[in-house]
Scaffold this motif. Structure first.
Motif, PDB file in Angstrom:
ATOM      1  N   GLY A  37     -39.952 102.498  21.403  1.00 22.45           N
ATOM      2  CA  GLY A  37     -41.039 101.691  20.878  1.00 22.45           C
ATOM      3  C   GLY A  37     -42.044 101.296  21.934  1.00 22.45           C
ATOM      4  N   GLN A  38     -41.577 101.137  23.191  1.00 21.69           N
ATOM      5  CA  GLN A  38     -42.515 100.814  24.262  1.00 21.69           C
ATOM      6  C   GLN A  38     -43.514 101.940  24.462  1.00 21.69           C
ATOM      7  OE1 GLN A  38     -41.048 100.050  28.384  1.00 21.69           O
ATOM      8  NE2 GLN A  38     -42.883 101.229  28.922  1.00 21.69           N
ATOM      9  N   VAL A  39     -43.032 103.170  24.432  1.00 18.41           N
ATOM     10  CA  VAL A  39     -43.930 104.314  24.632  1.00 18.41           C
ATOM     11  C   VAL A  39     -44.897 104.428  23.462  1.00 18.41           C
ATOM     12  CG1 VAL A  39     -44.032 106.736  25.295  1.00 18.41           C
ATOM     13  CG2 VAL A  39     -41.986 105.409  25.811  1.00 18.41           C
ATOM     14  N   LEU A  40     -44.425 104.149  22.243  1.00 15.67           N
ATOM     15  CA  LEU A  40     -45.311 104.174  21.074  1.00 15.67           C
ATOM     16  C   LEU A  40     -46.440 103.157  21.232  1.00 15.67           C
ATOM     17  CD1 LEU A  40     -42.660 104.321  18.202  1.00 15.67           C
ATOM     18  CD2 LEU A  40     -44.238 106.158  18.817  1.00 15.67           C
ATOM     19  N   GLY A  41     -46.076 101.923  21.584  1.00 14.41           N
ATOM     20  CA  GLY A  41     -47.080 100.879  21.714  1.00 14.41           C
ATOM     21  C   GLY A  41     -48.077 101.159  22.812  1.00 14.41           C
ATOM     22  N   GLN A  42     -47.597 101.605  23.959  1.00 17.39           N
ATOM     23  CA  GLN A  42     -48.509 101.896  25.068  1.00 17.39           C
ATOM     24  C   GLN A  42     -49.372 103.123  24.777  1.00 17.39           C
ATOM     25  OE1 GLN A  42     -45.826 102.145  28.463  1.00 17.39           O
ATOM     26  NE2 GLN A  42     -46.312 100.056  29.074  1.00 17.39           N
ATOM     27  N   ALA A  43     -48.792 104.139  24.145  1.00 20.27           N
ATOM     28  CA  ALA A  43     -49.572 105.327  23.807  1.00 20.27           C
ATOM     29  C   ALA A  43     -50.693 104.980  22.834  1.00 20.27           C
ATOM     30  CB  ALA A  43     -48.662 106.400  23.210  1.00 20.27           C
ATOM     31  N   LEU A  44     -50.386 104.122  21.865  1.00 17.73           N
ATOM     32  CA  LEU A  44     -51.425 103.678  20.930  1.00 17.73           C
ATOM     33  C   LEU A  44     -52.507 102.900  21.670  1.00 17.73           C
ATOM     34  CD1 LEU A  44     -52.508 103.331  18.061  1.00 17.73           C
ATOM     35  CD2 LEU A  44     -50.991 101.344  17.810  1.00 17.73           C
ATOM     36  N   MET A  45     -52.099 102.020  22.582  1.00 16.99           N
ATOM     37  CA  MET A  45     -53.081 101.258  23.353  1.00 16.99           C
ATOM     38  C   MET A  45     -53.965 102.186  24.180  1.00 16.99           C
ATOM     39  SD  MET A  45     -54.380  98.341  24.115  1.00 16.99           S
ATOM     40  CE  MET A  45     -53.212  97.022  23.690  1.00 16.99           C
ATOM     41  N   ARG A 195     -51.486  95.413  16.539  1.00 16.62           N
ATOM     42  CA  ARG A 195     -51.060  96.704  15.994  1.00 16.62           C
ATOM     43  C   ARG A 195     -50.202  97.468  16.995  1.00 16.62           C
ATOM     44  NH1 ARG A 195     -55.479  98.985  11.605  1.00 16.62           N
ATOM     45  NH2 ARG A 195     -56.097  96.911  10.844  1.00 16.62           N
ATOM     46  N   CYS A 196     -50.554  97.379  18.263  1.00 16.35           N
ATOM     47  CA  CYS A 196     -49.734  98.047  19.278  1.00 16.35           C
ATOM     48  C   CYS A 196     -48.346  97.421  19.358  1.00 16.35           C
ATOM     49  CB  CYS A 196     -50.423  97.985  20.644  1.00 16.35           C
ATOM     50  SG  CYS A 196     -51.927  98.989  20.756  1.00 16.35           S
ATOM     51  N   LEU A 197     -48.271  96.110  19.224  1.00 17.24           N
ATOM     52  CA  LEU A 197     -46.965  95.440  19.262  1.00 17.24           C
ATOM     53  C   LEU A 197     -46.163  95.729  17.996  1.00 17.24           C
ATOM     54  CD1 LEU A 197     -47.820  91.986  20.883  1.00 17.24           C
ATOM     55  CD2 LEU A 197     -46.814  94.016  21.942  1.00 17.24           C
ATOM     56  N   LEU A 198     -46.830  95.941  16.871  1.00 14.39           N
ATOM     57  CA  LEU A 198     -46.108  96.338  15.663  1.00 14.39           C
ATOM     58  C   LEU A 198     -45.526  97.738  15.841  1.00 14.39           C
ATOM     59  CD1 LEU A 198     -45.124  95.975  12.811  1.00 14.39           C
ATOM     60  CD2 LEU A 198     -47.405  96.591  11.982  1.00 14.39           C
ATOM     61  N   ALA A 199     -46.285  98.656  16.446  1.00 12.06           N
ATOM     62  CA  ALA A 199     -45.743  99.992  16.739  1.00 12.06           C
ATOM     63  C   ALA A 199     -44.532  99.863  17.658  1.00 12.06           C
ATOM     64  CB  ALA A 199     -46.820 100.865  17.386  1.00 12.06           C
ATOM     65  N   TYR A 200     -44.626  98.996  18.658  1.00 12.89           N
ATOM     66  CA  TYR A 200     -43.515  98.737  19.583  1.00 12.89           C
ATOM     67  C   TYR A 200     -42.278  98.274  18.810  1.00 12.89           C
ATOM     68  CZ  TYR A 200     -40.987  95.957  23.161  1.00 12.89           C
ATOM     69  OH  TYR A 200     -40.028  95.396  23.974  1.00 12.89           O
ATOM     70  N   ALA A 201     -42.438  97.271  17.953  1.00 11.18           N
ATOM     71  CA  ALA A 201     -41.305  96.662  17.266  1.00 11.18           C
ATOM     72  C   ALA A 201     -40.740  97.538  16.157  1.00 11.18           C
ATOM     73  CB  ALA A 201     -41.717  95.305  16.693  1.00 11.18           C
ATOM     74  N   SER A 202     -41.536  98.455  15.624  1.00 13.53           N
ATOM     75  CA  SER A 202     -41.103  99.236  14.460  1.00 13.53           C
ATOM     76  C   SER A 202     -39.983 100.213  14.780  1.00 13.53           C
ATOM     77  CB  SER A 202     -42.293 100.000  13.861  1.00 13.53           C
ATOM     78  OG  SER A 202     -42.770 101.006  14.749  1.00 13.53           O
ATOM     79  N   ASP A 203     -39.695 100.430  16.061  1.00 15.28           N
ATOM     80  CA  ASP A 203     -38.620 101.348  16.443  1.00 15.28           C
ATOM     81  C   ASP A 203     -37.280 100.646  16.590  1.00 15.28           C
ATOM     82  OD1 ASP A 203     -37.693 103.952  17.109  1.00 15.28           O
ATOM     83  OD2 ASP A 203     -37.793 103.493  19.234  1.00 15.28           O
TER      84      ASP A 203
END
Length: 288
Positions: A37-45, A195-203
């Motif tokens: 989830g960290q990679v998802l959030g940072q990649a989105l950012m 939204r980036c933190l939601l991507a992070y948490a969604s995993d």
């Protein structure tokens, strides 16, 4: 803002590293590998740093290699298209020159349109539930010591499962799960950050939905589990510092892969996002 929440916000604040290149630090949550989830959030950012005036509405990503929680991550963003209403960015995350994630993000201008959603399902209030750390402390005598830190470490996202399982003695349950989650402190009024933190948490606790009907968990001996891909659609604005209900189901599992879906609702019943993920759920043969 609590220190743990401030650290999470700083984790999403990537450093420029050249044209459309950015670098993010890593966070060790006690897992064997870097939390996906960290990679998802940072990649989105990273993709949002290459566009103005448009909000991300969907992200589709593949996890390619396990990440190292003690090494920085390099993000390369490619500008695929900028149309009249939509823009698309491709993003590649690398550690030590090797790709650990690749994905695409689509952005949309804000415009009026039709509006409907599925009703939020029934769920007990988050105040009536215990969080994961409270639940796991009662299991420590049953769990090998090497997992104690992973199970009890305080994390920036608080999760309260509705019907928690015992990872040491999982029961067969329907292929569905619910949990409430939120950041553990007040966050800035930054729509992109939320939204980036939601991507992070969604995993968090997503792939386990496909394990429910089989009576196994991530601590079951000889189980190998890993996220293979992840998709998230942002329907409406979200506040990550207020309780969100994550309602998940798993329509299918076959060939050592489990498919999971999720809908995220604000506490007042607004559907803010949807997710989908396929995961490796392999039961390895015991060593002779």
């Amino acid at each position: 803002m609590q220190d743990i929440t401030r650290a999470l916000v700083e984790l999403m604040d990537l450093a420029p590293a050249g044209d459309d290149h950015f670098q993010g630090q890593s966070e060790d949550l006690g897992f064997p590998n870097l939390f996906g989830g960290q990679v998802l959030g940072q990649a989105l950012m990273a993709t949002t740093r290459t566009i103005e005036g448009r909000m991300p509405h969907s992200m589709h990503a593949y996890f390619l290699r396990p990440g190292n929680a003690r090494a920085p991550i390099d993000y390369e963003v490619q500008r695929v298209r900028d149309g009249g209403s939509f823009s698309v960015r491709r993003v590649i995350a690398r550690q030590d020159g090797k790709e650990i994630l690749t994905g695409s993000v689509s952005f949309h201008i804000e415009e009026e349109g039709f509006d409907h959603q599925m009703d939020m399902p029934d769920a007990p209030a988050p105040e009536s539930l215990k969080n994961e750390q409270e639940l796991n402390r009662h299991l420590l005598k049953q769990v090998p010591e090497k997992f104690h830190d992973q199970l009890t470490r305080n994390r920036p996202i608080e999760i309260r499962p509705v019907d928690p399982i015992n990872p040491m003695a999982p029961e067969i349950k329907p292929p569905s799960k619910q949990s409430w989650f939120r950041a553990q402190g007040e966050l800035p009024d930054d729509r992109i950050l939320h939204r980036c933190l939601l991507a992070y948490a969604s995993d968090f606790a997503f792939l386990g939905t496909s394990l429910n009907p089989h009576g196994v968990a991530f601590l079951t001996p000889n189980m190998q589990v890993a996220s293979l891909d992840h998709a998230i659609w942002f329907h409406r604005d979200v506040r990550m510092d207020d309780w969100l209900l994550y309602d998940k189901d798993s329509p299918s599992a076959f060939g050592a892969r489990g498919f999971n879906r999720g809908n995220v609702y604000s506490r007042d019943g607004v559907m803010v996002a949807s997710t989908a993920q396929e995961a490796l759920i392999r039961r390895r043969k015991p060593s002779k």
